[in-house]
Structure formats: structure tokens, C-alpha cells
Motif scaffolding. Structure first.
Motif, PDB file in Angstrom:
ATOM      1  N   LEU A   6       0.836  -1.199   0.000  1.00 16.31           N
ATOM      2  CA  LEU A   6       0.000   0.000   0.000  1.00 16.31           C
ATOM      3  C   LEU A   6       0.873   1.252   0.000  1.00 16.31           C
ATOM      4  O   LEU A   6       0.680   2.167  -0.806  1.00 16.31           O
ATOM      5  CB  LEU A   6      -0.927  -0.015   1.237  1.00 16.31           C
ATOM      6  N   LEU A   7       1.856   1.291   0.907  1.00 14.11           N
ATOM      7  CA  LEU A   7       2.711   2.477   1.004  1.00 14.11           C
ATOM      8  C   LEU A   7       3.558   2.647  -0.258  1.00 14.11           C
ATOM      9  O   LEU A   7       3.780   3.775  -0.723  1.00 14.11           O
ATOM     10  CB  LEU A   7       3.586   2.401   2.257  1.00 14.11           C
ATOM     11  N   ALA A   8       3.996   1.530  -0.843  1.00 15.43           N
ATOM     12  CA  ALA A   8       4.777   1.601  -2.082  1.00 15.43           C
ATOM     13  C   ALA A   8       3.921   2.141  -3.225  1.00 15.43           C
ATOM     14  O   ALA A   8       4.393   2.932  -4.052  1.00 15.43           O
ATOM     15  CB  ALA A   8       5.343   0.224  -2.432  1.00 15.43           C
ATOM     16  N   ALA A   9       2.643   1.742  -3.251  1.00 18.34           N
ATOM     17  CA  ALA A   9       1.742   2.230  -4.303  1.00 18.34           C
ATOM     18  C   ALA A   9       1.521   3.736  -4.154  1.00 18.34           C
ATOM     19  O   ALA A   9       1.496   4.479  -5.138  1.00 18.34           O
ATOM     20  CB  ALA A   9       0.406   1.491  -4.239  1.00 18.34           C
ATOM     21  N   LEU A  10       1.389   4.195  -2.905  1.00 18.79           N
ATOM     22  CA  LEU A  10       1.191   5.626  -2.663  1.00 18.79           C
ATOM     23  C   LEU A  10       2.439   6.414  -3.045  1.00 18.79           C
ATOM     24  O   LEU A  10       2.367   7.494  -3.640  1.00 18.79           O
ATOM     25  CB  LEU A  10       0.827   5.872  -1.194  1.00 18.79           C
ATOM     26  N   TRP A  11       3.612   5.868  -2.710  1.00 15.20           N
ATOM     27  CA  TRP A  11       4.877   6.540  -3.037  1.00 15.20           C
ATOM     28  C   TRP A  11       5.043   6.633  -4.563  1.00 15.20           C
ATOM     29  O   TRP A  11       5.441   7.666  -5.102  1.00 15.20           O
ATOM     30  CB  TRP A  11       6.046   5.806  -2.375  1.00 15.20           C
ATOM     31  N   ALA A  12       4.697   5.556  -5.260  1.00 14.80           N
ATOM     32  CA  ALA A  12       4.828   5.534  -6.725  1.00 14.80           C
ATOM     33  C   ALA A  12       3.880   6.557  -7.356  1.00 14.80           C
ATOM     34  O   ALA A  12       4.257   7.290  -8.282  1.00 14.80           O
ATOM     35  CB  ALA A  12       4.532   4.135  -7.261  1.00 14.80           C
TER      36      ALA A  12
END
Ligand code: NI
Length: 262
Positions: A6-12
Motif C-alpha cells: 500500500l505504502l509503495a503504491a502511494l509513493w509511486a
């Protein structure tokens, strides 16, 4: 989806429209820093299916718990923040525009955007813009509320990530980090001074200025400010526990990091 995913998707999603954040992250990593996030902030319109409650669902499903709420009268915003039991994970700060407090004209434009949201639309925190907006509508919103124009142009998504300055090993304070950013050619948001808040308020924050990015409008492409990167240094409360909340007067100035004409 796992919480790291989830956090990686938001960062991307965030770095796709905020390349400066990826550059700063890389510069810090090159110094040997392991960047931890203090919080991630999202913006939306205060309207039934896309308001704070809808945007918070994904985070609550991943274990974040509501901690506090705020109101920013001048900017016609309300906000809440959530904290995760894992202290290494960022807090989540979600704000929404109190649409009913805007002028009739602005409300009419926003109603036109909301009317385009497809049935069954899920207000995921990287959903983006489920409407088309014309340049004149963007400009009319901008004249009244920078925040309204930003959400109109970018939709539902992360507005900024915030680096936890407490977790940085090679910067003694926020001033040193700010100097490093300026030295590398980044512009800081100077509204209310580069550093908002104080040790006495248990929180100091600074941020870059959002850089323009090309956005597709219904009637053409226009370069407008996207998102900024923020830095937060927290201090202990008298109890000895680190302060985890937000300081409304400082946050009020931080919101101006996406302003167009500064
Ligand atoms: Ni913030």
C-alpha cells in the motif's frame, strides 16, 4: 495488498507527479540515510462518497487508528490523522474541503465534477481524478481556493510525504536539512518562514515548493504546481513521550506550498 505494498503504491503515485521528492530521497540515500516517513497527507472534497471517511477506509483496514481532528477556518478545511500500532509506519493525515462554505460559483463547478464520478467508484487513496475539468474551471477555483483547484486538477491522491527528520543520522536539525536542500537547488516554502512551528510547540516542519507539472485538462494541457516534499522534526511532551499530533497554525502555512503565485 500488504501494508508495505500500500505504502509503495502511494509513493509511486506521488513521485510520478512529484519527481523532486524522488530526487531528494535519492540524495538522502546517497548520504547513507535510511529515510523514514513521519506522515503521508491526502486531500479530497468533503462530499458523500469521496470525503475523509471514504478515503480513510483503506488505511483503517490496514490497522491505522483515528487519533485527532482539526479545523482550518481560513482555508475552509477539516482534517483528521491516524496512527499505526507499528511506530515505524507513517501517520496518515487526510483533509477535506468544506465545499458548502465556498461561493455559489465554486460550488457549482465542484458539483459538476462530482456529477461525473462513475457509479461504484471506490475512493482509493491513489484513485486520481474521476472527472474531466476545463482550464477555466480550474482557474475559477484557483481564484477562490488553492486547495479546491488542486483537488479539481489532481483528484484523490497523496498531496505529500513527510520525512521524519528525527530518524535522520547526518542532520543535527531541520535548519541543516533545509540548507542541504537549498544547496542542491531546491526551493523551500518560505510562507511564515522556512521552518514552521517550534520546539515549544513540539513540532517543526519545513517543505519544498511544489514544482509545475503538465496536467491534461478537458480543453488542453497546462503546467501547474503538483506536490511538495515535507520534513518534520518532533520533540517530546513534558511527559517524555514524543508529540505525534499536528500544529494547526503551522499546517495552515504548509498548505500554501502548492500555491501558484509565490
Ligand atoms: Ni504534512
Amino acid at each position: 495488498m500488504t501494508t508495505p505494498e500500500l505504502l509503495a503504491a502511494l509513493w509511486a503515485d506521488y513521485t510520478a507527479i512529484t519527481p523532486q521528492a524522488a530526487r531528494i530521497h535519492a540524495l538522502l540515500a546517497a548520504r547513507g540515510e535510511r529515510v523514514q516517513n513521519d506522515h503521508v497527507a491526502l486531500r479530497t472534497f468533503g462530499a458523500g462518497d469521496i470525503g475523509i471517511d471514504a478515503m480513510a477506509r483503506t488505511f483503517e483496514a490496514h490497522g491505522w487508528a483515528l487519533r485527532d481532528r482539526y479545523r482550518f477556518d481560513d482555508k475552509k478545511l477539516i482534517a483528521r490523522y491516524w496512527q499505526h500500532p507499528d511506530p515505524s509506519l507513517p501517520k496518515v493525515f487526510i483533509s477535506e474541503l468544506c465545499v458548502a462554505e465556498l461561493s455559489g460559483g465554486a460550488q457549482q463547478i465542484i458539483a459538476g465534477l462530482l456529477a461525473q464520478i462513475p457509479a461504484g467508484f471506490a475512493a482509493l487513496p491513489w484513485a486520481g481524478r474521476p472527472w474531466q475539468i476545463r482550464i477555466a474551471e480550474y482557474e475559477a477555483l484557483l481564484a477562490e481556493s488553492e486547495y479546491a483547484a488542486w483537488v479539481g486538477a489532481f483528484g484523490l491522491r497523496v498531496n505529500h510525504f513527510t520525512v521524519a527528520a528525527n530518524a535522520l543520522a547526518t542532520f543535527p536539525d531541520l535548519a541543516a536539512l533545509d540548507a542541504f536542500l537549498v544547496e542542491h537547488g531546491f526551493r523551500l516554502n518560505e510562507a511564515g518562514g522556512a521552518i514552521k512551528g517550534s520546539r515549544a510547540e513540539h513540532l517543526e516542519q519545513s517543505s519544498t515548493r511544489a514544482e509545475p507539472i503538465a496536467v491534461d485538462f478537458a480543453d488542453g494541457t497546462r503546467a501547474i504546481p503538483s506536490c511538495y516534499y515535507e520534513f518534520a522534526k518532533r520533540y517530546p511532551l513534558p511527559s517524555g513521550e514524543l508529540f505525534h499530533g499536528f500544529v494547526p497554525a503551522s499546517a495552515d502555512k504548509i498548505f500554501e506550498s502548492t500555491d501558484v503565485n509565490k
